[in-house]
Write a protein that holds these residues in place. Sequence first.
Motif, short mmCIF file in Angstrom:
data_model
loop_
_atom_site.label_atom_id
_atom_site.label_comp_id
_atom_site.label_asym_id
_atom_site.label_seq_id
_atom_site.Cartn_x
_atom_site.Cartn_y
_atom_site.Cartn_z
N ASN A 162 0.95 -1.30 -0.06
CA ASN A 162 -0.16 0.04 -0.05
C ASN A 162 0.96 1.30 0.13
OD1 ASN A 162 -2.82 -1.18 0.29
ND2 ASN A 162 -1.79 -2.20 2.08
N GLU A 163 0.91 2.18 -1.02
CA GLU A 163 1.52 3.18 -1.25
C GLU A 163 0.70 4.39 -1.76
OE1 GLU A 163 6.07 1.98 -2.49
OE2 GLU A 163 4.48 1.33 -3.93
N VAL A 164 1.24 5.68 -1.24
CA VAL A 164 0.66 6.92 -1.95
C VAL A 164 1.67 7.81 -2.35
CG1 VAL A 164 -0.68 8.88 -1.36
CG2 VAL A 164 -1.21 6.70 -0.28
N PHE A 165 1.62 8.16 -3.52
CA PHE A 165 2.73 9.08 -4.28
C PHE A 165 2.20 10.44 -4.28
CE2 PHE A 165 3.80 4.97 -5.69
CZ PHE A 165 5.15 4.94 -5.23
N LEU A 166 2.57 11.31 -3.88
CA LEU A 166 2.07 12.98 -3.90
C LEU A 166 3.28 13.81 -4.53
CD1 LEU A 166 0.14 14.98 -3.35
CD2 LEU A 166 1.02 15.11 -1.00
N ASP A 167 2.83 14.36 -5.67
CA ASP A 167 3.84 15.30 -6.25
C ASP A 167 3.25 16.63 -6.43
OD1 ASP A 167 5.45 13.05 -7.03
OD2 ASP A 167 4.93 13.17 -9.19
N VAL A 168 3.92 17.35 -5.74
CA VAL A 168 3.59 19.12 -5.70
C VAL A 168 4.27 19.61 -6.99
CG1 VAL A 168 3.64 21.13 -4.44
CG2 VAL A 168 3.37 18.82 -3.26
N VAL A 169 3.44 19.85 -7.87
CA VAL A 169 4.04 20.40 -9.10
C VAL A 169 3.61 21.84 -9.31
CG1 VAL A 169 4.21 20.05 -11.55
CG2 VAL A 169 4.08 18.30 -10.31
N ILE A 204 13.06 22.18 -11.87
CA ILE A 204 13.76 22.23 -10.47
C ILE A 204 12.95 21.30 -9.34
CG2 ILE A 204 14.89 23.70 -8.82
CD1 ILE A 204 14.50 26.17 -10.42
N PRO A 205 13.94 20.20 -9.45
CA PRO A 205 13.34 19.32 -8.28
C PRO A 205 13.44 19.69 -6.84
CG PRO A 205 15.31 17.99 -9.35
CD PRO A 205 15.05 19.88 -10.05
N TYR A 206 12.93 19.09 -5.97
CA TYR A 206 13.05 19.44 -4.44
C TYR A 206 13.02 20.97 -4.28
CZ TYR A 206 15.28 14.85 -5.29
OH TYR A 206 15.64 13.94 -5.91
N PHE A 207 12.16 21.59 -4.97
CA PHE A 207 12.12 23.20 -4.73
C PHE A 207 10.43 23.70 -5.36
CE2 PHE A 207 12.27 27.31 -7.02
CZ PHE A 207 13.08 28.01 -5.97
N THR A 208 9.95 24.56 -4.49
CA THR A 208 8.64 25.35 -4.83
C THR A 208 8.85 26.64 -4.68
OG1 THR A 208 7.73 24.78 -2.73
CG2 THR A 208 7.24 23.38 -4.44
N VAL A 209 8.39 27.45 -5.87
CA VAL A 209 8.41 28.96 -5.63
C VAL A 209 7.39 29.36 -4.41
CG1 VAL A 209 7.85 31.02 -6.86
CG2 VAL A 209 8.93 29.15 -8.08
N SER A 210 6.31 28.90 -4.49
CA SER A 210 5.40 29.11 -3.27
C SER A 210 5.94 28.97 -1.80
CB SER A 210 4.20 28.71 -3.60
OG SER A 210 4.08 27.36 -3.44
N GLY A 211 6.67 28.09 -1.67
CA GLY A 211 7.25 27.65 -0.22
C GLY A 211 6.11 26.75 0.10
N ILE A 212 5.33 26.21 -0.60
CA ILE A 212 4.26 25.03 0.01
C ILE A 212 4.83 23.95 0.47
CG2 ILE A 212 3.87 23.92 -2.20
CD1 ILE A 212 0.89 23.93 -1.54
N GLN A 213 4.42 23.51 1.73
CA GLN A 213 4.93 22.27 2.39
C GLN A 213 4.03 21.21 2.88
OE1 GLN A 213 7.31 23.49 5.65
NE2 GLN A 213 9.15 23.97 4.37
N VAL A 214 4.10 20.03 2.38
CA VAL A 214 3.13 18.91 2.94
C VAL A 214 3.69 18.61 4.53
CG1 VAL A 214 2.28 16.69 2.61
CG2 VAL A 214 2.62 18.11 0.59
N ARG A 215 2.66 19.11 5.41
CA ARG A 215 3.14 18.81 6.83
C ARG A 215 3.12 17.43 7.15
NH1 ARG A 215 -0.54 21.90 9.26
NH2 ARG A 215 0.26 21.61 11.29
N TYR A 216 1.72 16.80 6.89
CA TYR A 216 1.59 15.43 7.04
C TYR A 216 0.63 14.85 5.98
CZ TYR A 216 -2.76 17.43 9.20
OH TYR A 216 -4.18 17.82 9.42
N LEU A 217 0.70 13.69 5.99
CA LEU A 217 -0.37 12.80 5.07
C LEU A 217 -0.38 11.58 5.91
CD1 LEU A 217 -1.85 12.25 2.40
CD2 LEU A 217 0.44 11.60 1.33
N LYS A 218 -1.74 11.69 6.50
CA LYS A 218 -2.17 10.25 7.38
C LYS A 218 -3.17 9.40 6.32
CE LYS A 218 -1.74 13.03 11.48
NZ LYS A 218 -2.42 13.55 12.45
#
Length: 428
Positions: free
Chosen positions: A171-178, A387-401
Amino acid sequence: MAGAASALFLLDIKGRVLIWRDYRGDVSSVQAERFFTKLIEKEGDPESHDPVVYDNGITYMFVQHNNIYLMIASRQNCNAASLLLFLHRLIDVFKHYFEELEEESLRDNFVVVYELLDEIMDFGFPQFTEAKILSEFIKTDAYRMEVTQRPPMAVTNAVSWRSEGIRYKKNEVFLDVVESVNILVNSNGQIVRSDVVGALKMRTYLSGMPECKLGLNDRVLLEAQGRATKGKSIDLDDIKFHQCVRLARFENDRTISFVPPDGAFDLMTYRLSTQVKPLIWVEAQVERHSRSRVEIMVKARSQFKERSTATNVEIELPVPSDATNPNIRSSMGSATYAPENDALVWKIKSFSGNKEYMLRAEFKLPSITAEEAAPERKAPIRVKFEIPYFTVSGIQVRYLKIIEKSGYHALPWVRYITMAGEYELRLI
């Protein structure tokens, strides 16, 4: 939804009815065809481009896809935006079944089309438009339709986008913030337009009916919880969620709570309209020598921190249409002349932060032009990058439960990436 659709029509490019489904018996196909043929004849009239038209007590709503028109007619005061969205969803369903929606694919599959029209709308009210669920009990191949299929639970279930009984070994979840950066810079070097369009793209491989909770560094949420917001939170505009997200819960406490569909989907899209500093800045100087030779000097500079690296950087520079005999030298990467696009393409595989690279190109101009000839219209400099591992907005996923009643342990994977959207510099 107030008001219902009377009938749904699929018409060819000339406005002739190919297939139609009557839901309420108060609009005839002759009326619709006559109206639509008249509308197509008035193509030059600006009103003929309106997707919603009222005529003789009937409201017509239509969209075009390839050589097909999809149209809903209604005698009631219905929600036009909702029905137009329904037509776009219907296009997605047809594309799922036929690969491409065209007149030929409709004619080849009219039996399946009628079955789908029966399932997705009932007495003029849209029901469900999830292609994956529909394909579980409406099979395109005749031999697969011999066994009478029971409708899957998802049809009668509140969670119409997910079937029950899904099982995975892992069981896996992949989340991409693009995030896509859109920038337009004028010839004076001023930023005319800049915004960031972001999407949270998910791929879920989870068993059962899991409940997911996602936390972001959203300023409204952090302030409500009384946490410090200095430099760590962001303001998101134009947030749009997938239908699986519980909106009431988000409105109450800004928690993104949902039962995800199986596979890939866009959980959320957003926009930031704040001024964005160009991540890769390009300066170009063009020198013409006696109208027989042109020299281009280009300087590309990365304006992000050293710890980040842009990959697959591609800078497209416009050159005169008659340019020949290119002589190109660059301090990094490779540059090629693309005569079919009247452009010089400079590719840099890895562009570290806070770095500057140079390119010098010389072209011969065989065409003879008058000294006082009007300058030709120049295309902008276009830039592509990731640019991987980088976001302009600074958005961060604090948790994914991930919570599921069977209590299995799921692995969430989160990745950030920034790429160029419409990134243009009109500097030459």
